[in-house]
Design a protein around this motif. Structure first.
Motif, PDB file in Angstrom:
ATOM      1  N   PHE A 222      65.187  55.989  52.031  1.00 40.04           N
ATOM      2  CA  PHE A 222      65.924  55.032  52.848  1.00 40.04           C
ATOM      3  C   PHE A 222      67.274  54.711  52.203  1.00 40.04           C
ATOM      4  CE2 PHE A 222      67.080  50.561  53.546  1.00 40.04           C
ATOM      5  CZ  PHE A 222      67.259  50.559  54.926  1.00 40.04           C
ATOM      6  N   PHE A 223      67.248  54.314  50.923  1.00 36.83           N
ATOM      7  CA  PHE A 223      68.491  53.975  50.236  1.00 36.83           C
ATOM      8  C   PHE A 223      69.358  55.205  50.005  1.00 36.83           C
ATOM      9  CE2 PHE A 223      65.723  50.410  48.999  1.00 36.83           C
ATOM     10  CZ  PHE A 223      66.529  49.359  49.382  1.00 36.83           C
ATOM     11  N   GLN A 224      68.718  56.326  49.714  1.00 34.28           N
ATOM     12  CA  GLN A 224      69.470  57.560  49.496  1.00 34.28           C
ATOM     13  C   GLN A 224      70.221  57.975  50.753  1.00 34.28           C
ATOM     14  OE1 GLN A 224      67.298  60.888  47.637  1.00 34.28           O
ATOM     15  NE2 GLN A 224      68.046  62.140  49.322  1.00 34.28           N
ATOM     16  N   THR A 225      69.563  57.878  51.903  1.00 32.21           N
ATOM     17  CA  THR A 225      70.186  58.268  53.160  1.00 32.21           C
ATOM     18  C   THR A 225      71.326  57.331  53.524  1.00 32.21           C
ATOM     19  OG1 THR A 225      68.090  59.194  53.929  1.00 32.21           O
ATOM     20  CG2 THR A 225      69.762  58.753  55.598  1.00 32.21           C
ATOM     21  N   LEU A 226      71.163  56.044  53.218  1.00 30.75           N
ATOM     22  CA  LEU A 226      72.244  55.090  53.482  1.00 30.75           C
ATOM     23  C   LEU A 226      73.532  55.501  52.760  1.00 30.75           C
ATOM     24  CD1 LEU A 226      70.670  51.495  53.350  1.00 30.75           C
ATOM     25  CD2 LEU A 226      71.611  52.702  55.339  1.00 30.75           C
ATOM     26  N   LEU A 227      73.404  55.832  51.487  1.00 35.38           N
ATOM     27  CA  LEU A 227      74.591  56.207  50.720  1.00 35.38           C
ATOM     28  C   LEU A 227      75.124  57.573  51.143  1.00 35.38           C
ATOM     29  CD1 LEU A 227      73.930  54.957  47.077  1.00 35.38           C
ATOM     30  CD2 LEU A 227      75.472  54.029  48.781  1.00 35.38           C
ATOM     31  N   LYS A 228      74.234  58.528  51.369  1.00 35.84           N
ATOM     32  CA  LYS A 228      74.680  59.870  51.763  1.00 35.84           C
ATOM     33  C   LYS A 228      75.419  59.858  53.097  1.00 35.84           C
ATOM     34  CE  LYS A 228      72.100  63.460  51.497  1.00 35.84           C
ATOM     35  NZ  LYS A 228      70.929  64.369  51.620  1.00 35.84           N
TER      36      LYS A 228
END
Length: 301
Positions: A222-228
C-alpha cells in the motif's frame, strides 16, 4: 509429518513417519517437547544466532493466540507496531520511488545527457537491467553467509549499505558527461539498487508471524504503491523546475537532460534517508526477530 502450507511445526519428540515403511517411529521418552521449529528465521539459521546471542523478545508484542482469524484493522495496527517493519517499509518504498522515476525518464536522460541514439540508449538500459540482476543475486548470498557466521543484523546492514553504495556510484555517474566514464558508475549504481531487495524481503519474514505475512505484505505494498505512483510526477515536475531557461522543446526534454540530471541528483537524498534508517534498524531488528520466534512458539501449541 506436518500439514502442508508452511505454517506447521514439528515438536522434538513427536511421532515421525518412517521413511518407506509407512509406520510411525516412537520418539525418545526424554525428548524435549518444548523445542519447536519456527518458520522463516529457523530455516536461515537466524533463530540459532538469536538464541546464542541471548536476545529477548518484546513481551507486549508476543502473540499468545493464532492471528489468522483477527481482523484486518487489528493486523494493520500490529504490523505497524513492529519498529523494524516500519523502517523496512519506509526504506523499500523510498527505493522503489527512486527506481520508478529513473525507469520513467531513463531513455530521455541517456539520450539528452550523452547525446546517443535511441537504439544505443535502449542497449545501455539492457546493460543496466543485467547489473540489477547481478546485484540481486549477490546480496541475498552475502546476507545469508553473514548470518551463518553469527552476524545477526546482516540483513538490514546489507540493505542499508546497498542504498548508500547506490548513492556513492550514481552521484558521480549522473554528474559526468563522458559516456565512457559514466556508464560503469551507473552500472555499479544499478547493481547496488538491485541488491536492496533480497535482504529486506527476507528480513520482513524474519520479524513477522507466519500467519501475518500476507497482510503485512498488503500494508507494505500500500505505502510502496503510493510513493511509486507519484514518482514520475515528482521527477518530471522537478526536472522542469530545475531546467535552465530555453525553448519550449528544450524544456520538454528536461532542459537537454540538464533538468533531469539535477532532479536525479537532488532526489538521491531519498536513498540516503533509506540507507541511514536501515542502519539504525540494526538496533531493533534482533529483538523483533526474537518476538516473532516467541509468537510462533506460543501459537503452535
Amino acid at each position: 509429518e506436518p500439514a502442508r502450507g508452511g505454517g506447521s511445526v514439528v515438536h522434538v519428540g513427536d511421532a515421525l513417519l518412517g521413511v518407506g515403511d509407512g509406520v510411525a517411529a516412537s520418539p525418545p521418552e526424554d525428548a524435549d517437547r518444548d523445542a519447536a521449529v519456527v518458520p522463516g528465521a529457523a530455516r536461515s539459521g537466524l533463530a540459532e544466532a538469536i538464541e546464542d546471542a541471548g536476545i529477548v523478545p518484546h513481551e507486549g508484542l508476543v502473540l499468545d493466540s493464532d492471528p489468522a482469524g483477527r481482523s484486518l484493522a487489528w493486523a494493520v495496527r500490529y504490523v505497524l507496531s513492529i519498529r523494524t517493519n516500519v523502517v523496512i517499509i519506509l526504506a523499500s518504498a523510498l527505493g522503489y520511488f527512486y527506481v520508478a522515476g529513473m525507469q520513467t525518464f531513463a531513455i530521455v536522460f541517456v539520450r539528452g545527457r550523452f547525446d546517443v541514439s535511441q537504439s544505443l540508449a535502449t542497449l545501455m538500459l539492457v546493460g543496466v537491467g543485467a547489473a540489477v540482476i547481478a546485484g540481486t543475486l549477490a546480496s541475498g548470498q552475502v546476507s545469508d553467509r553473514l548470518i551463518g557466521r553469527g552476524h545477526v543484523t546482516s540483513r538490514p546492514l546489507v540493505g542499508g549499505v546497498s542504498l548508500l553504495l547506490a548513492v556513492a556510484f550514481l552521484l558521480p555517474g549522473f554528474g559526468l558527461s563522458s559516456v565512457v566514464v559514466a556508464i560503469p558508475l551507473l552500472l555499479l549504481g544499478a547493481a547496488a539498487l538491485g541488491a536492496i531487495n533480497p535482504p529486506l524481503d527476507a528480513a520482513r519474514l524474519d520479524i513477522m508471524h507466519s500467519r501475518l505475512w500476507g497482510r503485512a505484505e498488503s500494508v507494505r505494498n500500500f505505502f510502496q504503491t503510493l510513493l511509486k505512483s507519484g514518482s514520475p510526477l515528482a521527477f518530471g515536475w522537478l526536472s522542469t523546475v530545475l531546467a535552465p531557461p530555453g525553448p519550449a522543446d528544450n524544456l520538454a526534454q528536461g532542459g537537454g537532460a540538464v533538468g533531469l540530471t539535477r532532479a536525479f541528483l537532488v532526489l538521491l537524498s531519498v536513498l540516503v534517508v533509506g540507507g541511514l534508517v536501515l542502519l539504525v534498524a540494526r538496533r531493533t531488528y534482533p529483538r523483533d526477530v526474537a518476538t516473532a520466534m516467541a509468537s510462533e512458539a506460543a501459537t503452535s501449541r
